[in-house]
Design an enzyme around this catalytic site. Sequence first.
Site, PDB file in Angstrom:
ATOM      1  CD  GLU A 120      -2.888  -1.036   2.430  1.00 26.15           C
ATOM      2  OE1 GLU A 120      -2.885  -0.032   3.173  1.00 26.15           O
ATOM      3  OE2 GLU A 120      -3.650  -2.008   2.612  1.00 26.15           O
ATOM      4  CD  GLU A 187      -9.509  -0.683  -0.822  1.00 27.43           C
ATOM      5  OE1 GLU A 187      -8.358  -1.165  -0.783  1.00 27.43           O
ATOM      6  OE2 GLU A 187     -10.376  -0.922   0.037  1.00 27.43           O
TER       7      GLU A 187
HETATM    8  O1  KIV Z   1      -6.290  -7.213   1.720  1.00 26.36           O
HETATM    9  C1  KIV Z   1      -7.007  -7.064   0.741  1.00 26.36           C
HETATM   10  O2  KIV Z   1      -7.857  -7.889   0.393  1.00 26.36           O
HETATM   11  C2  KIV Z   1      -6.822  -5.840  -0.019  1.00 26.36           C
HETATM   12  C3  KIV Z   1      -7.986  -5.370  -0.808  1.00 26.36           C
HETATM   13  C4  KIV Z   1      -8.923  -4.631   0.084  1.00 26.36           C
HETATM   14  C5  KIV Z   1      -7.571  -4.519  -1.903  1.00 26.36           C
HETATM   15  O3  KIV Z   1      -5.799  -5.233   0.052  1.00 26.36           O
END
Ligand code: KIV
Length: 287
Positions: A120, A187
């Site tokens: 992220e 997202e």
């Molecule tokens: O952990 C996950 O499933 C994710 C999604 C929300 C994109 O990162």
Amino acid sequence: MSTGRRKISILDLHKMKQAGEKISWLTAYDYPTAQFAEAAGLEMLLVGDSLGMCVYGYEGTVPVTMDQSIVHTEAVRRGAPTAFVIGDMPFLSYQPSNVDAVKNAGRFLKEAGADAIKLEGGVRVVDRIRAILDAGIVVCGHIGLTPQSSGQLGGHKAQGRTAESARLVIEDALAIENAGAQLLLLEAVPPEVAGFITKRLSIPVLSIGAGMHCDGQLLIVSDLIGQFQAFTPKFVKKYANVAEVVTQAMREYVSDVKAGVFPAEEHCYHMLEGEEEKLAGLIHEYE
Ligand code: KIV
């Protein structure tokens, strides 16, 4: 179970973008679900840190550890031998340093057989992305709503809904592509912003809650099958109600056990031929 499909590579995903063929992506956390996904033809699987909520019952993703993520990624890899499997870097597995980032990203490939990792953040994680790429690992960026830093975002809120905020999302997207990442996940971003980014970038841009103009879509499997019950984000489409089906099956089991109708004859292992008389003798010894 073999689907006869050959293993999907990052080049296949790039070719799909160039050909305008949409990419289907789903999370998976265990072996049976990965088998279902493979049979259903999903090109990509994400062993997301959402497993914290969907599997472990945590309130968010922050408590998820590398060891948990590795165990689940390994199981998914076994169930889906040809899908492109991405391991999700948990909170604090890459933030402290480039060395942590490379070591932990490498674990997904070395110990769990993943094809790539996702992390992220945009501009501020460019250094980490470069370090992981230098180790020869395929990287998927993840921007917009980033659950690990939702505290800073003021909660699980859509991003890029004002021109000023859209600029930040666009800058993050450009920085990630320039750093060399080969995939990008957006997202909870408006389709207008996501559509522009998808056209502007040459790498596949995937959406979870970022509308229909992206190169592909991701959903959380527990939402799709109606298993996760705490809340349902706006962008989710439920394709089944597993919670209802499973709870009903369990209710029927409880009722059968209490009524003495389960197990029935067909569920029993009977004595082998000629052994019944010997058993009668044996029982007699104990009486
Ligand atoms: O952990 C996950 O499933 C994710 C999604 C929300 C994109 O990162």
